[in-house]
Design an enzyme around this catalytic site. Structure first.
Site, PDB file in Angstrom:
ATOM      1  N   GLY A   1       5.276   9.193 -30.792  1.00  0.00           N
ATOM      2  CA  GLY A   1       4.060   9.978 -30.656  1.00  0.00           C
ATOM      3  C   GLY A   1       2.918   9.674 -31.593  1.00  0.00           C
TER       4      GLY A   1
ATOM      5  N   PRO B   1       9.148   5.310 -31.389  1.00  0.00           N
ATOM      6  CA  PRO B   1       7.726   4.976 -31.251  1.00  0.00           C
ATOM      7  C   PRO B   1       7.474   3.994 -30.116  1.00  0.00           C
ATOM      8  CG  PRO B   1       8.689   3.678 -33.023  1.00  0.00           C
ATOM      9  CD  PRO B   1       9.792   4.579 -32.508  1.00  0.00           C
ATOM     10  N   GLY B   2       6.356   4.165 -29.455  1.00  0.00           N
ATOM     11  CA  GLY B   2       5.934   3.228 -28.418  1.00  0.00           C
ATOM     12  C   GLY B   2       4.531   2.738 -28.717  1.00  0.00           C
ATOM     13  N   ARG B   3       3.558   3.626 -28.439  1.00  0.00           N
ATOM     14  CA  ARG B   3       2.145   3.281 -28.579  1.00  0.00           C
ATOM     15  C   ARG B   3       1.805   2.690 -29.957  1.00  0.00           C
ATOM     16  NH1 ARG B   3      -1.708   6.059 -25.519  1.00  0.00           N
ATOM     17  NH2 ARG B   3      -0.131   7.683 -25.261  1.00  0.00           N
TER      18      ARG B   3
ATOM     19  N   ARG C   1      -5.036   4.025 -17.421  1.00  0.00           N
ATOM     20  CA  ARG C   1      -5.304   5.110 -18.371  1.00  0.00           C
ATOM     21  C   ARG C   1      -6.680   5.762 -18.207  1.00  0.00           C
ATOM     22  NH1 ARG C   1      -5.515   4.566 -23.197  1.00  0.00           N
ATOM     23  NH2 ARG C   1      -4.469   6.487 -23.761  1.00  0.00           N
TER      24      ARG C   1
ATOM     25  N   TYR D   1      -6.200   9.594 -17.481  1.00  0.00           N
ATOM     26  CA  TYR D   1      -6.423  10.516 -18.601  1.00  0.00           C
ATOM     27  C   TYR D   1      -7.875  10.522 -19.065  1.00  0.00           C
ATOM     28  CZ  TYR D   1      -1.456   9.124 -19.394  1.00  0.00           C
ATOM     29  OH  TYR D   1      -0.141   8.806 -19.295  1.00  0.00           O
TER      30      TYR D   1
ATOM     31  N   CYS E   1     -10.994   0.564  -3.815  1.00  0.00           N
ATOM     32  CA  CYS E   1     -11.754   1.518  -3.010  1.00  0.00           C
ATOM     33  C   CYS E   1     -11.426   2.962  -3.401  1.00  0.00           C
ATOM     34  CB  CYS E   1     -11.490   1.269  -1.535  1.00  0.00           C
ATOM     35  SG  CYS E   1     -11.984  -0.377  -1.071  1.00  0.00           S
TER      36      CYS E   1
ATOM     37  N   TYR F   1       1.232   1.354 -22.283  1.00  0.00           N
ATOM     38  CA  TYR F   1       0.925   2.091 -21.046  1.00  0.00           C
ATOM     39  C   TYR F   1      -0.171   1.381 -20.254  1.00  0.00           C
ATOM     40  CZ  TYR F   1       3.640   5.324 -23.792  1.00  0.00           C
ATOM     41  OH  TYR F   1       4.646   5.852 -24.565  1.00  0.00           O
TER      42      TYR F   1
END
Ligand SMILES: *Cc1c(COP(=O)(O)O)cnc(C)c1O
Length: 429
Positions: free
Chosen positions: A244, A287-289, A325, A329, A357, A385
């Protein structure tokens, strides 16, 4: 340190000009920096061993869903990472990349029987269980296989991560985990199941957190549960605080990983010394991001410039199917021109959009750019992501992926050919 910077007026990934990559592999293409990956992982690994902490008492499980390319997993595996997966498919990727299943934890609210069997057959480290029905199903599947499943319960500490509602996961009215108030009862149930080994506790309260206060609040609530469980003779061996930590997309100033881990370990050590004679508890992270987000960019070429009454558009060959993204978001990504200056172009304000489109197909809004048709752009902070959320909408083959290592460039995923996209389909007889 930035791994994507101008050298002699040309944007580079490490020591490789992005224009060379575009020539060689075409566009759109995701470009990752191996050094960036390694450095971001080291921020966790170094904090885990700071002050002589025993490496056996920590495990960083990289969140595979943030970027699951085999080469990315391979690099992290070689650095000693474990993996946090959310599907059987991700487990197969980890294995194909040479990852050790004994360092794999399996999160997610909807694990199927097949996925449980696959994970049990490889003896993964732990299932992060998210509900009572899942617990019973896992007990049953493990029993059928003559195995025992190690579990952790994902508890929902009900703290506000103060992030985008779509990426906040720790509040009581979302689908993840078991409610804090129900956790004790769930553990009592789990402890009685014959094919379940209760080994830990986990939480993951959200993503792109800039401040560690909510994470430390979650930690305190988890510690409280561990103490209550110990008083009932349910002893846990690990605590997994999730992932996170946020990254800088624009001007955000996320907490440094080392500072956050330092505060977390200080709190944990004080608690263990006070109540458990200093006996350590294994601490895990997902952890990722913060590892892969700023290790990648999306390289794209401008197709057309359109000048309207109230807006100008730069139409590029990347689209929402490549980088979801912004559409999903309203996320902000920095845009850089690959040539630092185009002397033949004048500056205008553009919305950078793709060819799909859908009005939602935009990648950046109201950016001041001096560009011409055929110029290359780089979308920053696209390593997490990005490709993992890409789709084939409009029968667009997904982008190529390359990994830069100094002045070496490795193709790590070929561009998808449109014909392959319908190869699994059949005409009626
Ligand atoms: C997505 C996810 C992560 C990774 O989150 P980041 O914000 O990318 O660090 C970790 N754990 C779980 C359970 C997740 O769903």
């Amino acid at each position: 340190m930035s791994y994507f910077s101008y050298q002699n007026g040309n944007l580079h990934a490490e020591n490789t000009p992005l224009s060379t990559i575009a020539q060689q592999f075409g566009t759109p293409t995701y470009v990752y920096s191996k050094a960036a990956l390694a450095d971001h992982f080291s921020a966790y690994a170094d904090a885990c061993t700071a002050g002589g902490r025993d490496p056996a008492n920590t495990l960083v499980c990289y969140s595979v869903k943030s970027n699951s390319n085999l080469a990315v997993l391979q690099v992290l595996n070689q650095l000693g990472s474990g993996f946090d997966i959310v599907s059987g498919g991700e487990l197969l990727r980890v294995l194909a990349a040479g990852g050790d299943p004994h360092k794999v934890i399996f999160s997610g609210v909807g694990k199927t029987r097949d996925e449980m069997r696959l994970a049990l057959s490889h003896d993964i480290l732990c299932f992060n269980v998210e509900s009572i029905p899942e617990l019973h199903r896992l007990n049953e599947v493990a029993g059928e296989m003559g195995k025992r499943a190690a579990i952790s319960l994902r508890v929902n500490p009900n703290v506000d991560a103060k992030t985008h509602p779509y990426i906040s996961t720790g509040l009581k009215d979302n689908k993840f985990g078991v409610a804090y108030e129900d956790a004790l009862a769930c553990y009592r149930t789990a402890a009685k199941l014959p094919n379940i080994d209760v080994t830990g506790i986990d939480c993951h309260i959200g993503s792109q957190l800039l401040d560690d206060t909510p994470l430390l609040e979650a930690l305190d609530k988890v510690i409280e549960l561990i103490d209550q469980l110990a008083s009932e003779d349910i002893h846990l061996h690990h605590l997994d605080i999730g992932g996170g930590i946020g990254i800088t997309y624009d001007d955000e100033k996320p907490v440094a990983v080392g500072a956050y881990l330092g505060r977390l370990f200080a709190r944990i050590d004080a608690w263990r010394n006070e109540k458990y004679q200093g006996v350590p508890l294994k601490v895990m992270f997902e952890p990722g991001r913060s590892i892969v987000g700023n290790a990648g960019i999306l390289l794209t070429e401008i197709q057309y410039l359109k000048y309207g009454v109230s807006k100008n558009f730069a139409v590029v060959d990347a689209a929402m199917n490549d980088l979801m993204r912004p559409a999903m978001y309203e996320a902000w990504h920095g845009v850089q021109t690959v040539s630092q200056q185009n002397p033949d172009a004048s500056s205008h304000t553009y919305d950078v959009v793709g060819p799909i489109c859908e009005s939602g197909d935009w990648l950046a809004r109201a950016r001041e750019l001096a560009v011409a048709e055929g110029d290359l752009l780089a979308f920053q902070s696209a390593g997490a992501y990005g490709m993992t959320m890409a789709s084939n909408y409009n029968t667009r083959g997904r982008a190529a992926e390359v990994m830069v290592d100094g002045d070496q460039v490795h193709l790590i995923r070929k561009r998808e050919e449109p014909i392959a996209l319908f190869a699994l389909e059949s005409l009626l007889p």
